[in-house]
Structures are given as C-alpha cells and as structure tokens.
Design an enzyme around this catalytic site. Structure first.
Site, PDB file in Angstrom:
ATOM      1  N   ASP A   3       0.843  -1.193   0.000  1.00 44.75           N
ATOM      2  CA  ASP A   3       0.000   0.000   0.000  1.00 44.75           C
ATOM      3  C   ASP A   3       0.880   1.245   0.000  1.00 44.75           C
ATOM      4  OD1 ASP A   3      -2.890   1.203   0.779  1.00 44.75           O
ATOM      5  OD2 ASP A   3      -1.326   2.266   1.892  1.00 44.75           O
TER       6      ASP A   3
ATOM      7  N   TYR B  41       2.801   9.931  -0.424  1.00 47.19           N
ATOM      8  CA  TYR B  41       3.899   9.341   0.351  1.00 47.19           C
ATOM      9  C   TYR B  41       5.249   9.630  -0.297  1.00 47.19           C
ATOM     10  CZ  TYR B  41       0.298   6.383   2.584  1.00 47.19           C
ATOM     11  OH  TYR B  41      -0.802   5.905   3.246  1.00 47.19           O
TER      12      TYR B  41
ATOM     13  N   LYS C  53      -2.942   5.745  -4.063  1.00 48.33           N
ATOM     14  CA  LYS C  53      -4.005   6.724  -3.814  1.00 48.33           C
ATOM     15  C   LYS C  53      -3.729   8.006  -4.577  1.00 48.33           C
ATOM     16  CE  LYS C  53      -3.812   4.837   0.841  1.00 48.33           C
ATOM     17  NZ  LYS C  53      -2.401   4.424   0.808  1.00 48.33           N
TER      18      LYS C  53
ATOM     19  N   HIS D 139      -7.661   9.390  -1.705  1.00 50.31           N
ATOM     20  CA  HIS D 139      -6.939   9.348  -0.440  1.00 50.31           C
ATOM     21  C   HIS D 139      -7.700  10.000   0.707  1.00 50.31           C
ATOM     22  CE1 HIS D 139      -2.542   9.282   1.243  1.00 50.31           C
ATOM     23  NE2 HIS D 139      -3.412   8.867   2.123  1.00 50.31           N
TER      24      HIS D 139
END
Length: 272
Positions: free
Chosen positions: A40, A45, A70, A103
C-alpha cells in the site's frame, strides 16, 4: 479476501507510509522475500517509484502482487485525476494498478479546518477512476478516510460501488457505525495504523491479553483487526517484524474480542 467486483486481495498488506523513496525498494524486495504479496502506497507518500522498483526487482510475477495507491488529495477534478492516474503508472513503470483510492474527501490542507466535503470534486475523481477501470488501467477502485456521508455521495451518484474504505481501525479506535454501514453496502474495510502508531504496544492491558495468547502485542492488535473482518496494513522496514506481522495463526475468543473493543472506552470513562 474477495472484493465486491470479484478481485481477490490479500488480507495483510505492507504499508509504506514514511518509508522514503530511496529505501522502499529494498523494503519491498525484503517483504516479498518473507512472503508479502500486497503493498500500500500513495502519491502523497512520495515513494511510488521506489515501490515500483521493488516489485520489478523481485522474482515474483506481477500478477501475484497486489498494489494499492491513492490519488493526491489536492486533485479534485476530472482531467487532473486522469493525469494523476497516468502519472502513477509511469512512476511505477507498470501497466496497471490493482486498487486505486481517493486518499481523502478533503485536500490535506483543509482537513479539520473546513466543513467542505468536496462532494462534486470527489465525484469528478470517481468518474475518471471508473473510466480507468474500463480502460484496464485499474482493477478496483475505492476510497480512504471517507465518512458515511462521503461514501453515500459516491454510492448514490457513481456507477461502480467502492470496493474498500481505508480508515483507521485499532483497539483504541473502532468506528463501528461507519464500518457496519460500509459492510452493509458490500464495501470492505481496510484498517490503516492497526498498531495505533505503536503507542499501545506497551499498554499493560494489551500486554496482558498478548501474554494470555502467547503472542506479541503487535500480533494481538493485528489479530483484533483481522477478526473484525478488516484488511490490515501494518508498516515495517524490519525483516523480523515483517515476519511477525505476516503470520497471525491464532484466534482471540469472542469474549475477549468484546472486552478489547470496549477496552480503551472503559479506561477513558474511568479516567473521567
């Protein structure tokens, strides 16, 4: 587990939040080596490229890896979403994404600062995501951090039902009303931060239950989420911890599950 569109997904995924792009390739390779087949990540990120390299550098077939990412939360328009999906595929150097999520219903800069839930913007996200499914770029689509009203907006106005809602679930936080609502619609709950960011691993009560089952506090907390029916996303860059979190081969009895669900709630009431 099987999602509402028939796509199969491992119930334990490795989360990659806060693992930087340079290190995450090695982490993904190591995780694949100890048995993980699901990862994930997210645009926000900043490590999608490294995750993709980790998958490419493994000896496992792409079809045996389940990859979730996401959309950037700042994107709330149709054209921007289409571009974000293509950009993600380029960063991964992959032909498809297994699961793509919105997200957050709100851009990060607005979270806890405004009541605007961006209903129209989320529907624009969803329209482009549905097209990506039809084009074979994405196998399943879902949401993250969505409240009931946000989920209802997608369900009532989209043509594809969300496959998952990824939310925070752990012994200290069990949003049962939201979880039951999603489950009633066939939307799978994914539990992020199943270890409560590590802050409960030394909790005396949790350690007491862990000792009862002869497991670590982390394994107890993961088993708790798994028995709630969640897909869980523990994060680690340590091989020994990865192995520990992947192998949950015990069951918490029903009485203890009820006590754990109410454990922190009871402690908070006592404190008051």
């Amino acid at each position: 587990m099987t999602l509402n569109n028939g796509v199969e997904i491992p119930q334990i995924q490795l989360g990659t939040w806060l693992i930087n792009n340079d290190d995450v390739r090695k982490v993904v390779c190591q995780a694949i080596g100890v048995g993980y087949r699901s990862f994930d990540t997210a645009k926000d990120y900043g490590n999608e490229k490294g995750v993709g390299k980790g998958i490419w550098n493994s000896d496992i077939e792409r079809s045996d890896i389940f990859l979730t990412t996401k959309l950037p939360t700042a994107v709330k328009d149709y054209e921007g979403t289409k571009e974000a999906i293509d950009d993600a595929l380029d960063r991964f150097s992959l032909e498809y994404i297994d699961l793509l999520l919105i997200h957050s219903p709100q851009p990060w800069i607005e979270v806890n600062r405004t009541d605007d839930r961006h209903f129209e913007g989320n529907l624009e996200n969803w329209r482009a995501m549905e097209e990506a499914v039809k084009a074979g770029k994405v196998r399943a689509i879902g949401v993250s951090n969505f409240l009931q009203e946000d989920v209802a907006n997608i369900v009532d106005n989209g043509t594809i039902k969300p496959a998952v809602n990824q939310i925070e679930v752990h012994i200290d936080k069990v949003p049962m009303d939201l979880m039951n609502y999603c489950k009633s619609l066939g939307i799978q709950i994914e539990a992020y931060s199943p270890l409560a960011h590590g802050r409960l691993l030394k909790d005396p009560k949790i350690n007491e239950y862990a000792n009862k089952y002869n497991v670590s506090p982390a394994q107890l907390m993961l088993a708790f989420d798994l028995q709630l029916g969640c897909i869980v996303l523990p994060k680690s860059d340590n091989i020994a911890e990865m192995k520990e979190k992947l192998h949950i081969d015990f069951r918490i009895n029903d009485e203890d599950m009820e006590k754990l669900i109410k454990l922190k709630e009871r402690d908070q009431n006592v404190a008051v």
